[in-house]
Motif scaffolding. Structure first.
Motif, short mmCIF file in Angstrom:
data_model
loop_
_atom_site.label_atom_id
_atom_site.label_comp_id
_atom_site.label_asym_id
_atom_site.label_seq_id
_atom_site.Cartn_x
_atom_site.Cartn_y
_atom_site.Cartn_z
N THR A 3 -18.18 43.15 9.94
CA THR A 3 -19.04 43.48 8.82
C THR A 3 -18.31 43.23 7.50
O THR A 3 -17.18 43.69 7.31
N LYS A 4 -18.97 42.53 6.60
CA LYS A 4 -18.38 42.26 5.30
C LYS A 4 -18.45 43.50 4.42
O LYS A 4 -19.52 44.09 4.25
N LEU A 5 -17.30 43.92 3.89
CA LEU A 5 -17.27 45.09 3.02
C LEU A 5 -17.81 44.73 1.64
O LEU A 5 -17.59 43.62 1.14
N GLN A 6 -18.51 45.67 1.04
CA GLN A 6 -19.07 45.43 -0.30
C GLN A 6 -17.99 45.59 -1.36
O GLN A 6 -17.12 46.45 -1.26
N LYS A 7 -18.10 44.76 -2.39
CA LYS A 7 -17.06 44.68 -3.42
C LYS A 7 -17.54 45.35 -4.71
O LYS A 7 -18.62 45.06 -5.21
N ILE A 8 -16.71 46.23 -5.25
CA ILE A 8 -17.03 46.97 -6.47
C ILE A 8 -16.04 46.60 -7.56
O ILE A 8 -14.82 46.72 -7.37
N LEU A 9 -16.56 46.17 -8.70
CA LEU A 9 -15.72 45.90 -9.87
C LEU A 9 -15.65 47.16 -10.72
O LEU A 9 -16.68 47.69 -11.15
N ILE A 21 -11.05 56.24 -9.30
CA ILE A 21 -12.25 55.58 -8.78
C ILE A 21 -11.87 54.57 -7.69
O ILE A 21 -12.52 54.49 -6.64
N GLU A 22 -10.80 53.83 -7.94
CA GLU A 22 -10.36 52.84 -6.96
C GLU A 22 -10.03 53.50 -5.61
O GLU A 22 -10.48 53.06 -4.55
N PHE A 23 -9.24 54.58 -5.66
CA PHE A 23 -8.86 55.28 -4.43
C PHE A 23 -10.09 55.83 -3.71
O PHE A 23 -10.23 55.70 -2.49
N THR A 24 -11.00 56.44 -4.48
CA THR A 24 -12.20 57.03 -3.90
C THR A 24 -13.04 55.98 -3.18
O THR A 24 -13.51 56.20 -2.06
N ALA A 28 -13.91 55.13 0.85
CA ALA A 28 -15.30 55.02 1.32
C ALA A 28 -15.61 53.63 1.87
O ALA A 28 -16.77 53.27 2.04
N ASN A 29 -14.55 52.85 2.13
CA ASN A 29 -14.67 51.52 2.76
C ASN A 29 -15.31 50.47 1.86
O ASN A 29 -16.07 49.61 2.33
N ALA A 115 -21.21 58.68 -3.91
CA ALA A 115 -22.63 58.91 -3.65
C ALA A 115 -23.51 58.04 -4.52
O ALA A 115 -24.49 57.45 -4.06
N ARG A 116 -23.17 57.94 -5.79
CA ARG A 116 -23.99 57.13 -6.70
C ARG A 116 -23.87 55.65 -6.39
O ARG A 116 -24.86 54.91 -6.47
N VAL A 117 -22.68 55.19 -6.05
CA VAL A 117 -22.51 53.79 -5.68
C VAL A 117 -23.36 53.46 -4.46
O VAL A 117 -24.07 52.44 -4.43
N ARG A 118 -23.30 54.31 -3.45
CA ARG A 118 -24.10 54.07 -2.24
C ARG A 118 -25.60 54.06 -2.57
O ARG A 118 -26.36 53.24 -2.06
N ALA A 119 -26.02 55.02 -3.42
CA ALA A 119 -27.44 55.13 -3.76
C ALA A 119 -27.94 53.88 -4.48
O ALA A 119 -29.01 53.35 -4.16
N VAL A 120 -27.18 53.40 -5.45
CA VAL A 120 -27.60 52.21 -6.20
C VAL A 120 -27.59 50.98 -5.30
O VAL A 120 -28.52 50.17 -5.34
#
Length: 233
Positions: A3-9, A21-24, A28-29, A115-120
């Motif tokens: 599974t490709k992990l989602q990337k957050i900037l 934020i990076e560690f959190t 959360a994968n 939680a907010r990242v997952r929700a969006v």
């Protein structure tokens, strides 16, 4: 199949907040990419093509509002969560108007970030799958599958969030919703969020579909409760 992990900037110039934020998110994968100012943020968006951007308002070189405006002007629809400080209410509203999908107010908990990242991501990643070919209320016609809205046969433009809220209202006419219910249904929040985001989007909808926003025909305010959609004569 892997599974490709989602990337957050993460665009944040305060190192302590950036690392938190990076560690959190890594816990959360999520895969994380960092930027320390507005110019670097735009470069990283183009180079890394992240799935979501966490964008601080107060940045060196180019501030967060301008970064958001520039990305949307280039038709880059990557979801954006803005970070704001207490007392920056007008900046939050301007950010939403420029195309931000959500905001978090500092200080925030690591749990809220994930939680907010997952929700969006959940909301923006869902296909617009609906059986209705069109929704009609008075002079208002909406085509959910095509994401088109017409008032008196004239096309209107909406942000994705405004459109989703309008469709939800029109699918549930004459039902009274609290702000928390709308937040859950449209933004997919499974925790207590800031309900002012609902008021902002309702205001935007009224500006576009109501002839008189002081005496709305379609979206009624139910004092002390929330909102109700239904054509009013």
């Amino acid at each position: 199949m892997e599974t490709k992990l989602q990337k957050i900037l993460i665009v944040e110039d305060e190192q302590s907040i950036q690392k938190l934020i990076e560690f959190t998110l890594q816990q959360a994968n999520f895969v994380t990419v960092l930027a320390n100012d507005g110019e670097e943020a735009i470069e990283k968006v183009l180079d890394e093509q992240p799935d979501l951007i966490i964008l601080d308002l107060m940045l060196p070189k180019i501030d967060g509002l301008e970064v958001c405006r520039m990305l949307r002007k280039q038709d880059i629809e990557t979801p954006i969560i803005m970070l704001t400080a207490k007392g920056e209410e007008m900046d939050k509203i301007i950010g939403l108007e420029m195309g931000a999908d959500d905001y978090m107010t500092k200080p925030f908990s690591p749990r809220e970030v994930a939680a907010r990242v997952r929700a969006v991501l959940r909301r923006t990643g869902e296909p617009k799958n609906t059986k209705e070919k069109k929704l009609i209320a008075g002079q208002l016609t909406v085509y959910p599958e095509r994401m088109e809205v017409y008032l008196d046969n004239q096309p209107l433009e909406f942000t994705p969030k405004e459109f989703e809220l309008l469709v939800y209202f029109m699918k549930n006419p004459h039902r009274v919703f609290t702000r928390d219910q709308l937040l859950q249904a449209v933004w997919n929040y499974d925790f207590a969020g800031d309900t002012r985001i609902v008021d902002v989007h309702v205001s935007h909808l009224r500006d576009k579909i109501e002839e008189n926003t002081r005496k709305p025909r379609y979206i009624k305010t139910m004092r002390g409760v929330g909102y109700k959609f239904g054509e009013q004569n």
